[in-house]
Design an enzyme around this catalytic site. Sequence first.
Site, PDB file in Angstrom:
ATOM      1  N   HIS A 232       7.252  28.607 -47.393  1.00  0.00           N
ATOM      2  CA  HIS A 232       7.187  29.530 -48.521  1.00  0.00           C
ATOM      3  C   HIS A 232       5.997  29.265 -49.434  1.00  0.00           C
ATOM      4  O   HIS A 232       5.320  30.210 -49.816  1.00  0.00           O
ATOM      5  CB  HIS A 232       8.473  29.645 -49.322  1.00  0.00           C
ATOM      6  CG  HIS A 232       8.454  30.932 -50.122  1.00  0.00           C
ATOM      7  ND1 HIS A 232       8.735  32.147 -49.566  1.00  0.00           N
ATOM      8  CD2 HIS A 232       8.075  31.199 -51.384  1.00  0.00           C
ATOM      9  CE1 HIS A 232       8.551  33.103 -50.452  1.00  0.00           C
ATOM     10  NE2 HIS A 232       8.149  32.561 -51.565  1.00  0.00           N
ATOM     11  N   TYR A 236       2.252  31.440 -51.440  1.00  0.00           N
ATOM     12  CA  TYR A 236       1.530  31.380 -52.716  1.00  0.00           C
ATOM     13  C   TYR A 236       0.097  30.917 -52.513  1.00  0.00           C
ATOM     14  O   TYR A 236      -0.781  31.239 -53.311  1.00  0.00           O
ATOM     15  CB  TYR A 236       2.296  30.517 -53.723  1.00  0.00           C
ATOM     16  CG  TYR A 236       3.577  31.222 -54.071  1.00  0.00           C
ATOM     17  CD1 TYR A 236       3.550  32.312 -54.931  1.00  0.00           C
ATOM     18  CD2 TYR A 236       4.775  30.902 -53.441  1.00  0.00           C
ATOM     19  CE1 TYR A 236       4.692  33.042 -55.175  1.00  0.00           C
ATOM     20  CE2 TYR A 236       5.912  31.628 -53.682  1.00  0.00           C
ATOM     21  CZ  TYR A 236       5.867  32.693 -54.548  1.00  0.00           C
ATOM     22  OH  TYR A 236       6.995  33.432 -54.778  1.00  0.00           O
ATOM     23  N   HIS A 383       8.573  43.609 -45.821  1.00  0.00           N
ATOM     24  CA  HIS A 383       8.277  42.950 -47.099  1.00  0.00           C
ATOM     25  C   HIS A 383       6.938  42.218 -47.052  1.00  0.00           C
ATOM     26  O   HIS A 383       6.078  42.412 -47.893  1.00  0.00           O
ATOM     27  CB  HIS A 383       9.417  41.985 -47.445  1.00  0.00           C
ATOM     28  CG  HIS A 383       9.052  40.940 -48.440  1.00  0.00           C
ATOM     29  ND1 HIS A 383       8.878  41.206 -49.779  1.00  0.00           N
ATOM     30  CD2 HIS A 383       8.784  39.617 -48.297  1.00  0.00           C
ATOM     31  CE1 HIS A 383       8.540  40.095 -50.413  1.00  0.00           C
ATOM     32  NE2 HIS A 383       8.467  39.121 -49.535  1.00  0.00           N
ATOM     33  N   PHE A 384       6.744  41.354 -46.040  1.00  0.00           N
ATOM     34  CA  PHE A 384       5.534  40.532 -46.130  1.00  0.00           C
ATOM     35  C   PHE A 384       4.264  41.259 -45.696  1.00  0.00           C
ATOM     36  O   PHE A 384       3.175  40.767 -45.943  1.00  0.00           O
ATOM     37  CB  PHE A 384       5.713  39.158 -45.461  1.00  0.00           C
ATOM     38  CG  PHE A 384       5.866  39.142 -43.974  1.00  0.00           C
ATOM     39  CD1 PHE A 384       4.836  39.522 -43.137  1.00  0.00           C
ATOM     40  CD2 PHE A 384       7.049  38.673 -43.403  1.00  0.00           C
ATOM     41  CE1 PHE A 384       4.979  39.464 -41.765  1.00  0.00           C
ATOM     42  CE2 PHE A 384       7.196  38.621 -42.032  1.00  0.00           C
ATOM     43  CZ  PHE A 384       6.154  39.021 -41.214  1.00  0.00           C
ATOM     44  N   HIS A 385       4.421  42.442 -45.097  1.00  0.00           N
ATOM     45  CA  HIS A 385       3.201  43.233 -44.901  1.00  0.00           C
ATOM     46  C   HIS A 385       2.728  43.839 -46.229  1.00  0.00           C
ATOM     47  O   HIS A 385       1.573  44.228 -46.355  1.00  0.00           O
ATOM     48  CB  HIS A 385       3.398  44.308 -43.833  1.00  0.00           C
ATOM     49  CG  HIS A 385       3.227  43.769 -42.440  1.00  0.00           C
ATOM     50  ND1 HIS A 385       4.246  43.219 -41.713  1.00  0.00           N
ATOM     51  CD2 HIS A 385       2.111  43.657 -41.658  1.00  0.00           C
ATOM     52  CE1 HIS A 385       3.783  42.802 -40.543  1.00  0.00           C
ATOM     53  NE2 HIS A 385       2.497  43.046 -40.484  1.00  0.00           N
ATOM     54  N   ARG A 446      13.896  41.944 -36.354  1.00  0.00           N
ATOM     55  CA  ARG A 446      12.454  41.724 -36.295  1.00  0.00           C
ATOM     56  C   ARG A 446      12.128  41.009 -34.984  1.00  0.00           C
ATOM     57  O   ARG A 446      13.039  40.699 -34.207  1.00  0.00           O
ATOM     58  CB  ARG A 446      12.016  40.860 -37.478  1.00  0.00           C
ATOM     59  CG  ARG A 446      12.577  39.474 -37.399  1.00  0.00           C
ATOM     60  CD  ARG A 446      12.370  38.660 -38.644  1.00  0.00           C
ATOM     61  NE  ARG A 446      10.982  38.275 -38.853  1.00  0.00           N
ATOM     62  CZ  ARG A 446      10.592  37.263 -39.641  1.00  0.00           C
ATOM     63  NH1 ARG A 446      11.482  36.542 -40.278  1.00  0.00           N
ATOM     64  NH2 ARG A 446       9.329  36.972 -39.806  1.00  0.00           N
ATOM     65  N   ARG A 447      10.856  40.734 -34.729  1.00  0.00           N
ATOM     66  CA  ARG A 447      10.386  39.867 -33.649  1.00  0.00           C
ATOM     67  C   ARG A 447      10.984  40.204 -32.291  1.00  0.00           C
ATOM     68  O   ARG A 447      11.461  39.330 -31.574  1.00  0.00           O
ATOM     69  CB  ARG A 447      10.746  38.405 -33.926  1.00  0.00           C
ATOM     70  CG  ARG A 447      10.451  37.956 -35.303  1.00  0.00           C
ATOM     71  CD  ARG A 447      10.777  36.502 -35.455  1.00  0.00           C
ATOM     72  NE  ARG A 447       9.597  35.801 -35.908  1.00  0.00           N
ATOM     73  CZ  ARG A 447       9.541  34.534 -36.171  1.00  0.00           C
ATOM     74  NH1 ARG A 447      10.573  33.777 -36.003  1.00  0.00           N
ATOM     75  NH2 ARG A 447       8.427  33.991 -36.568  1.00  0.00           N
TER      76      ARG A 447
END
Lengths: 562, 177
Positions: A232, A236, A383-385, A446-447
Amino acid sequence: MVFVDSYPKTSKLVRRQFIVAFVALGIGALFGIVQALHRTGVFRGFVSSADYYTILTGHGVLLALVFTTFFIAGLFGWAVTNSLERELPQAVAWWSFRLMLFGSVLATVAILGGVLGAPTVLGQDLSADVLFTFYAPLQAHPLFYVGAALLIVGSWGAGLAYFKSLWEWRAENPDERIPLQTFMVVTTMLMWYISTIGVAVEVVVFLIPWSLGLIDQVDPLLTRTLFWYFGHPVVYFWLMPAYLVWYTILPKLAGGRLFSDPLARVVFVLFLLLSTPVGFHHQYVDPGIPAGFKTIAMTNTMFLLLPSLLTAFTVVASVEHGARQHGATGYVSWLRELPWDKPAFTGCMLAGLMFAAGGFSGMINAGMNINYLIHNTLWVPGHFHLTVGTAFALTAMAISYWLVPQLTGKRLRRRSVAVAQPYVWFIGMALMSNAMHRAGLAGIPRRTAEPTYDEFAFQSATGSVGEMRLQIAIGGTLLFVGAAMFLFVMAETWLAHRGGTLSVNSAIPEPLSGPEHSPRLLDNYKLWTAIALALIVIAYGPPLVSMVADGITTPGSPPFPV
Amino acid sequence: MQVHSFEKVWLGAALLLIVGFIATVTYGTAGAGVKMVDDSGGEIDPEAVKSGDTGTGFDDPGVVRQNDSHYVVYVVAQQFQFVPGSGDNPIRIPADTRVTFRVTSADVMHGFSITETNINTMVIPGQVADITAKFDEPGTYGLVCHEYCGAGHHAMGGSVEVVPKSEYEYNGTEVQN
């Protein structure tokens, strides 16, 4: 003076780092469109469904590790050099670059071996279809783990170059406040050092000896926990450089200046303190971890919203100030006065806007109980895209339109393509990501190469599954086009001849509230690092102790080559 | 340190939002009774699971009746199927009855997610995941492995058949309590 003429040595290094980053971006984007078309069933002719996972591994590693780390190393090298007004220490900086490059090439070769039929190298099949998260006991070729470790060790060297630069500057300017850009770089690197310890231990102590056959088994839960200790904070490490751009360069592009330097420093210190003790929120639904530790991680994660919410305020206030400097009025109509024809500005603004949406879906992920609904569904890549794939990647591309001319001394070519590119990315991501979020709510995982099953069919609350697939395929295609447009502009600019004067420069305007308004305590890195470590011991100490209490490789699994 | 008045308002609102989020999660646990997957399932040797030699219900996975109101389902996830669950061997359980799923892996990491419910856990070799639920609505639910587990991962699915309580016939092993 243009940056390249003031600091020719650092400029050369940054150019090299950017070239590696852009090559990784190109290959990663190519893998991205292959996946988007394959998993949606639009076109499955590129690879078999078994090889899909090789492509997926390449997409994740090349974009989330290689592209990001090299681009950040270059951006930070520029920021430290620009704000301290001195060349980077060359020997350290170049050695770290070579190490990172060597590691990236090793890891990439190991991954690509999977597409080339996994030839035998050093007595093992050359493949690494283990995805970005490389969860044991699925096992990759040792070269993959060695490569990943070298990339990270190399990045430590890059940080050392920034620290050396700061120490030399400090010796000459003992009473001055650390310039904001350097402050941001150093805080980010401290966070990076602390958080990469987890993955370094995982890879060096466990996975490399295990993949070489020196130890028989590893504990899957322990190695997974060490991965997420890093997994995680790495988010950042991607985001803080985007924040550096939004805080220090974006206000200038909007025609104004940063609203508050002290608050920017507070935000970065908060990230240093809170980024690492949150990793268990990726393990909310893991067995073997007491619910109490998950609750501690949940609380820390929620407080980590604070620096991002503060950033939203400061960045928007700074941009609004810029617009009002040019005569804009009204509560909302000032938005019209902004330079929407500048690709660097537009890209950063659209990236920030999408990040707001990504932040909201992130708040859902952080909710310990509603996480059950979306854990490991397509919601998560949706989300992370938005965060990594837009907040970071689009900001990186946008600021390249501003930075690369200064690093090469050449004016930006194909300006009209550059102006359109952020919009193409934005539309592509809006389609792909919204469909992914909704598909996740329908439970689609996913995946996976083919998200359809013999035993049942997915039901969707809104819209049809077929329409979501189509949106993902069209969005993914637009994103590939956006990446290609960016690389085309970069190549044309890079290969052009120098001539004429540049319309951009690296001077950063003074903030409205300067560093003199912030307490000196903020520059006390030792104190913040100590508090950060203490928080980590609270969040990670007891669960790690209980995991290793029965032996560090027990309960253990033998390797499963893929 | 200078903090502008609008910044103060924003800071206060942000903190309020954060505390509010934490409060809703806490309510979910304390009030609505949403229980996290935790370490209560204990540890197990994955190689023993593979060879069917654990001395537990995982050696002959399936539904085990504890009493009239509580069933336990032992599920082994392995490349690339759920036993029971996959193919023509669905998990059959009664509606309106407490059901505990005990899931573990015989090889690599898998996922265990039942669609249209919030039953969702990682399946980690060496660990047993325990999840207790009650199905109100009879019907067929999808079962998905949501963690990449190898080249055949996309084929790893299954189903859960929830039968009205009155029509449910228990044909598993006898009560083990």
